[in-house]
Structures are given as structure tokens and as C-alpha cells.
Scaffold this active site. Structure first.
Site, PDB file in Angstrom:
ATOM      1  N   HIS A  29     -23.010 -72.505 -51.235  1.00 63.43           N
ATOM      2  CA  HIS A  29     -24.343 -72.185 -51.730  1.00 63.43           C
ATOM      3  C   HIS A  29     -24.792 -70.830 -51.183  1.00 63.43           C
ATOM      4  O   HIS A  29     -25.365 -70.020 -51.914  1.00 63.43           O
ATOM      5  CB  HIS A  29     -25.336 -73.265 -51.300  1.00 63.43           C
ATOM      6  CG  HIS A  29     -25.078 -74.605 -51.922  1.00 63.43           C
ATOM      7  ND1 HIS A  29     -25.988 -75.238 -52.751  1.00 63.43           N
ATOM      8  CD2 HIS A  29     -24.017 -75.446 -51.844  1.00 63.43           C
ATOM      9  CE1 HIS A  29     -25.505 -76.398 -53.152  1.00 63.43           C
ATOM     10  NE2 HIS A  29     -24.309 -76.549 -52.604  1.00 63.43           N
ATOM     11  N   ASP A 134     -32.529 -72.233 -53.709  1.00 57.33           N
ATOM     12  CA  ASP A 134     -31.515 -73.208 -54.069  1.00 57.33           C
ATOM     13  C   ASP A 134     -32.203 -74.498 -54.493  1.00 57.33           C
ATOM     14  O   ASP A 134     -33.240 -74.882 -53.952  1.00 57.33           O
ATOM     15  CB  ASP A 134     -30.584 -73.459 -52.877  1.00 57.33           C
ATOM     16  CG  ASP A 134     -29.338 -74.254 -53.251  1.00 57.33           C
ATOM     17  OD1 ASP A 134     -29.465 -75.468 -53.510  1.00 57.33           O
ATOM     18  OD2 ASP A 134     -28.246 -73.680 -53.279  1.00 57.33           O
TER      19      ASP A 134
END
Length: 288
Positions: A29, A134
């Protein structure tokens, strides 16, 4: 730590737009959000990359971008890494998800206050502040709703189809179409604690202005042998697969497809390519 990395510049004139990137502190990520940060920065937009100190260190250390000089246009903010217990993995767990990491996931929720402080520090320096976070950090950035000149966008690092398929199953709803053959089910992949963590994020996604999904129209996926996903792969099997890849006709075809995919992907991100056009559209939207 360089002071320049920790404090935004306070010019007498406000910037038109400032972007704050809030990644989830997991390597895959972190890297994708840093890649996106570099792309946004290339439009001469100030970009701030905010994460735990450990996360920022990992992102910089393992960044696989082609031009590390892009960092010169990105401000990094290192929050203290929240403390958490780190139990050993349980090899006999019936759940496929590495549940021993759950405590580290829950520790990210403690970043809410540091992120809120950063938002209040940067928001007066720009007419508009865009927060790209995110998907798994929606709880952490929830205070954006209290600051008038901030708008938020959720970034999901998985492909659109995977996101839809997984979320639909996690909600306990039957798939409306025939389930694609060969795709693994999420059943048994997530434990209840992880599902609760994800559900918490979903609750705070309602105030976002939009969603950014990491996808490329040139990419095709092939799923093979997924029925063996629970088996332990022997070293001899891996060696045989590598030998096939290097020396066989099948391996030659695989390498050719990989080369063609590489060419298609590079064209997609070049000027006039579909990915570049979509990024241009997003930049135009946030700078309107």
C-alpha cells in the site's frame, strides 16, 4: 530528520491546491501511494506524504519508482509509530489471513489525532486541500469533514472487480451474476476481527468526494491452478516451474506476453494514453 520535511512552507500567498497523501502502513500500500504521490507532484502540485515513521522509512527504502528525485517535490511527515504487541504467527490457524498482524492493523487507528493536527496545520496554507487516503485509513482521516476547505478521495490499491467481488461476499450477499470460474473465494480468508476493521473504514467513507482505483485497461489477468492454493509448494515444484519458464516454448510465450504487456502499460501512462488521460482528468478536477 530534515526540518524541511516536517513543516510546510508558509508563504504570504496561499497555494491554490495542496495534496496530502495518507497511506496504509503496509508495504504494498505504501509503495502504490508513493507512486501516485510522484505522479501528482509532477503537475507542480505540493504533495505531503504522511504516515508513521516506520511506514515512511519503508516507503523510501523500497520505493521501486524510476526516478527517486521525485522525492524532492514531496514533503514527508513521520508520525510516531503507535505501539502494539507482535505475537508470533500461528501456522495451525484455520484462517488464511495472518491474524498475528491484526494488532498492528488496529494500531493504525491511533494515527487519527496526529493526522488531524497535520490537517489543521496545512489547511490555512492553501485555498483547497485534497486528501487522498488509503481505503483502510478512512477512520484516521475522518476529521477532514470538520475543515471547510478540505475534500477527500479514497484510494483503493486493488482492481475494481476484486474490490466489488470481495465486498459483496463480505456483506453476505449472493453474487448477482454467475461467479467467475477460477477465482478464489474470500471465505476463510478473513477472520472476524479483520472484517470488523474493514467495516469500520466503510462507515467513514460516506463523506468522501470520490474513489481512485489502481487499475490499467491494458492489463489482462490469467488465473491458473487456484484449486491448489492451500497446498505447500515444494522447492522442486518451484525449480521445475522456473526451468519451464526459462527453457520451454510455453515459457517463451509467457515472456512474449509479458513484453507485450509492458509495452501496453508504458503506452497507457504516456501522454495521450488512457491512464495518463484519467490522471489528467483527476488533476483538472481538483485544481478547477
Amino acid at each position: 530528520m530534515d526540518v524541511h520535511d516536517q513543516h510546510p512552507s508558509h508563504n504570504s500567498k496561499q497555494a491554490e491546491v495542496v495534496v496530502i497523501m495518507v497511506p496504509f502502513p503496509c508495504y504494498s500500500h505504501l509503495n502504490q501511494v508513493l507512486q501516485l504521490s510522484c505522479l501528482i507532484s509532477s503537475y507542480n502540485i505540493p504533495v505531503h506524504y504522511a504516515c508513521s515513521a516506520t511506514g515512511v522509512h519503508q516507503a523510501k527504502l523500497y520505493f521501486n519508482g524510476t526516478n527517486s528525485l521525485s522525492f524532492a517535490h514531496i514533503h514527508f511527515y513521520e508520525f510516531p509509530t503507535p505501539p502494539f504487541l507482535s505475537p508470533p504467527p500461528d501456522p495451525n490457524s484455520p484462517c488464511k489471513f495472518p491474524s498475528h498482524l491484526q494488532l498492528s492493523l488496529e494500531a493504525t487507528l491511533l494515527l487519527r489525532d496526529p493526522v488531524a493536527q497535520l490537517l489543521h496545520k496545512i489547511s490555512p496554507t492553501a485555498k483547497r486541500v485534497v486528501v487522498v487516503h488509503d481505503f483502510l485509513m478512512a477512520y484516521v482521516v475522518q476529521d477532514t469533514a470538520t475543515i471547510p476547505n478540505i475534500e477527500t478521495y479514497s484510494f483503493n490499491p486493488t482492481c475494481t472487480f476484486s474490490l466489488l467481488f470481495d465486498l459483496w461476499q463480505m456483506m453476505g450477499k449472493p453474487f448477482q451474476l454467475d461467479e467467475p470460474q477460477g477465482l478464489p473465494s474470500v471465505e476463510g480468508c478473513y477472520d472476524s476481527e479483520l472484517l470488523n476493521f474493514i467495516t469500520l473504514q466503510i462507515d467513514f467513507l460516506k463523506s468522501t468526494s470520490g474513489t481512485i482505483i489502481n487499475s490499467c485497461r491494458s492489463i489482462e489477468a490469467t488465473y491458473t491452478d487456484l484449486s491448489k492454493e492451500e497446498e505447500v509448494v515444494a522447492s522442486s515444484t518451484i525449480a521445475e516451474a522456473v526451468k519451464k519458464l526459462m527453457a520451454s516454448r510455453e515459457g517463451e510465450e509467457m515472456r512474449k506476453r509479458a513484453e507485450e504487456l509492458g509495452v501496453a502499460t508504458r503506452k497507457a501512462v504516456e501522454e495521450g494514453g488512457v491512464s495518463r488521460m484519467e490522471l489528467d482528468s483527476f488533476i483538472a478536477h481538483i485544481t478547477r
